[in-house]
Enzyme design. Structure first.
Site, short mmCIF file in Angstrom:
data_model
loop_
_atom_site.label_atom_id
_atom_site.label_comp_id
_atom_site.label_asym_id
_atom_site.label_seq_id
_atom_site.Cartn_x
_atom_site.Cartn_y
_atom_site.Cartn_z
N SER A 96 40.91 -24.29 4.97
CA SER A 96 39.42 -23.93 3.90
C SER A 96 38.07 -23.73 4.60
CB SER A 96 39.37 -25.77 2.71
OG SER A 96 38.55 -26.19 3.84
N LYS A 97 37.42 -22.72 4.14
CA LYS A 97 36.27 -21.89 4.97
C LYS A 97 35.15 -23.43 4.90
CE LYS A 97 35.70 -18.28 3.19
NZ LYS A 97 35.26 -17.57 1.23
#
Ligand code: GLU
Length: 494
Positions: free
Chosen positions: A253-254
Site C-alpha cells: 500500500s502507498k
C-alpha cells in the site's frame, strides 16, 4: 504469416507509477519484444479528478527510466489512437449505442438510496449484494415517459445466468457463475460509459491480442468477456499476474510501503537492478540464475513460468540486487551517478578524479546511491570531528595516543601515503615497538582521519585522502588530544 501480437500497458495516472504496475508493464514489454510484437501504452485517465498531466508524465518518466520503450502511445503516436482514454469518449458512447441496439441493455431508474437499501437488506440476510432486476422488464412506453419527464436513468447490461469461462495464460481455466453478478451498469445517467466497458472498446479497437494484468482485475475480465460476446467480438487472450505483497503478506500500500518507482529512483536504486528484481517477483527461469539484463529477460522470460501464488516484496533482496549492480559498474560511471546525490547533500566535490578514487573505495560496500553522501562525507568536508571515545587508544591515555599520532605524522610527512605497503610495514613496526597491537594503533589513526571508527580499509583511505589531508587531520587530532589532556590537568589541579 501470423499477425503481430499486440500487448498493452494501461496505467491510470493517479500517482507516480507503482512498483506493481511497473512489473505489469515489464512483463508485457518482455512478451511483446520476444515475439517482435507491439507494446502499446494507453493512459487510462478517465478518473478526471484524480488523473493529472503531471501524473501522466510521472508514469511515462518511470517507465522510460526503467528502460521500457513503447511502440505506440500518447507521445509516440501509432495507428490506433488516441492513446488517452479520456479522448475516446465519443467512441465509447457509440459502442454503448451498439450494445443497446443489440438489445443487451436497459434503463434503470433506481435511485442511489433504493440501491443502498437493497444492499443493506442483502447484507442482513447474508446474501451477496446483487441488483434486484427491478427495472429489467419495464414497459418501453413507461421508460420513454420517465426519461421525457427528466428522470435520471443508468444503463444496465442484461446478464444471462451461465458459467463464463476463459483460459488464463497464467492461471489456466477459470470459471465464474454470471448468475451471481446481477445486471451491472455500463453507462451512467449522464451517458458516459463505465470504465469496464471502455476497456473492452479500447482493447478491441486497438487490436490488442493479449491482455496481461494484475490478478485484481479477474472479476473485471469475466464481465468484459460477456460484453465482448454481446458485441459480437472475439475477446483477446487474458493473463492475470499474482499480486505483490509486503513482508506482512498484505497488498503493498502507498501508505505503508515504498511503492512509487520514483522513490526508488530518488533513493539511488539503479534501473537495471529494479528491473531484475521485479522480473523475479512472480517469475523465475526454472534454474538458479538470478542476474538478468533486459535483453536476457527478453530471451528467457516465459509467461508459463509466472507463478500462480502471490509474490512477496522483499526490500533486502532489492538491496542485494542493487549492490550487485553497483559493483558491476565502471568506477567512472558510478561516480557520475553518485555525483548528484552528493551535491544534493550540500557536499562539494573538489575534483572528479578525487571523487572517483573515493567512490572506488565504497563501491564494495554501498547499497544505494543515496548512501554515498554519508559514506563519502569525510572525504569531502574540510575537517572531521573525531569521536574522542575512539580516538584515544583503548585502555590507554590521551598522552600516549597523542605521542603515537605525532610519530605517525612524521612518518606520513617523510614517506607520503601513496606506497601503502611501506606505510603498513612502518606502522606495524611502530606498533610493535610501542608494545601495542596493530589494531590499537590503527584505530586512533582511522578515527583521526575519518572522524569515525568505521571506514574503508585504512591504507586505501589514507592514500585517497592524500598526504596533505592526512597530515592536517592528524594535526587536528593531536591538538584535540592536547587540549583534552590540558583540561584534565586543569580539572585535577583545582
Ligand atoms: N488502468 C488499470 C489499472 O491501472 C489497468 C486496467 C487493465 O490493465 O485492463 O489498474
Amino acid at each position: 504469416m501470423t499477425a503481430k501480437r499486440r500487448f498493452r500497458m494501461a496505467p491510470s495516472p493517479t500517482g507516480s507509477i507503482h512498483i506493481g504496475n511497473a512489473r505489469t508493464a515489464l512483463y508485457n514489454y518482455l512478451l511483446a519484444r520476444q515475439c517482435e510484437g507491439t507494446f502499446v501504452l494507453r493512459i487510462e485517465d478517465t478518473s478526471r479528478e484524480r488523473s493529472t498531466p503531471e501524473f501522466e508524465q510521472a508514469v511515462l518518466d518511470g517507465l522510460g527510466w526503467l528502460g521500457m520503450d513503447w511502440d505506440e502511445g500518447p507521445n509516440a503516436g501509432g495507428d490506433y489512437g488516441p492513446y488517452r482514454q479520456s479522448e475516446r469518449l465519443a467512441t465509447h458512447k457509440e459502442w454503448l449505442e451498439k450494445l443497446t441496439a443489440a438489445g443487451h441493455t436497459y434503463r434503470c431508474f433506481c435511485t442511489r438510496e433504493e440501491l443502498a437499501e437493497d444492499r443493506k437488506v442483502a447484507q442482513k440476510e447474508d446474501r451477496a449484494p446483487k441488483y434486484s432486476g427491478k427495472c429489467r422488464d419495464l414497459d418501453a412506453n413507461e421508460v420513454d415517459a420517465r426519461l421525457e419527464a427528466g428522470e435520471e436513468a443508468a444503463l444496465r447490461f442484461r446478464v444471462e445466468p451461465r458459467a463464463v469461462t476463459f483460459d488464463d495464460l497464467i492461471l489456466g481455466q477459470l470459471e465464474e457463475d454470471a448468475g451471481l453478478w446481477g445486471d451491472f451498469i455500463v453507462g451512467r445517467s449522464d451517458g458516459t460509459p463505465v470504465y469496464n466497458f471502455a476497456v473492452v472498446v479500447d482493447d478491441h479497437l486497438m487490436a490488442i491480442t493479449d491482455v496481461v494484468r494484475g490478478g485484481d482485475h479477474i472479476s473485471n475480465t469475466f464481465k468484459q468477456i460477456v460484453m465482448y460476446e454481446a458485441l459480437g467480438l472475439a475477446p483477446p487472450r487474458f493473463g492475470h499476474m499474482p499480486l505483490t505483497l509486503n513482508a506482512k503478506r498484505q497488498k503493498l500500500s502507498k501508505r505503508d510501503d515504498s511503492v512509487a518507482v520514483e522513490e526508488y529512483r530518488e533513493q539511488g536504486y539503479l534501473p537495471a537492478a529494479v528491473v531484475n528484481f521485479i522480473a523475479l517477483l512472480g517469475w523465475n527461469p526454472g534454474d538458479e540464475r538470478e542476474l538478468f539484463t533486459m535483453d536476457e529477460l527478453i530471451e528467457t522470460f516465459r509467461i508459463e513460468r509466472v507463478t500462480k501464488s502471490n509474490a512477496i516484496f522483499d526490500f533486502d533482496r532489492l538491496d542485494w540486487f542493487n549492490g550487485t549492480y553497483i559493483r558491476q559498474l565502471e568506477v567512472a560511471e558510478l561516480a557520475r551517478l553518485a555525483k548528484p546525490f552528493i551535491e544534493a547533500a550540500g557536499l562539494t566535490i573538489p575534483d572528479e578524479d578525487y571523487l572517483e578514487r573515493a567512490v572506488a573505495l565504497e563501491q564494495e560496500r554501498i547499497k544505494r546511491l543515496a548512501d554515498f553522501p554519508e559514506a563519502l562525507r569525510f572525504f569531502l568536508v574540510e575537517e572531521v570531528t573525531p569521536d574522542m571515545k575512539f580516538l584515544v587508544k583503548k585502555n590507554g591515555t590521551t598522552e600516549e595516543t597523542a605521542a603515537a599520532l605525532s610519530t605517525v605524522f612524521e612518518l606520513v610527512q617523510d614517506f607520503g601515503v601513496d606506497d601503502m605497503a611501506a606505510m603498513e610495514e612502518n606502522l606495524r613496526a611502530m606498533a610493535e615497538a610501542l608494545g601495542w597491537k596493530a589494531g590499537e594503533l590503527f584505530m586512533p589513526i582511522r578515527v583521526a582521519i575519518t572522524g569515525s571508527k568505521a571506514s574503508p580499509p585504512l591504507f586505501d583511505t589514507m592514500r585517497v585522502l592524500g598526504r596533505a589531508r592526512v597530515l592536517s587531520r592528524l594535526r587536528d587530532a593531536m591538538r584535540m588530544l592536547a587540549k583534552d589532556a590540558q583540561d584534565a590537568a586543569y580539572g585535577q589541579s583545582n
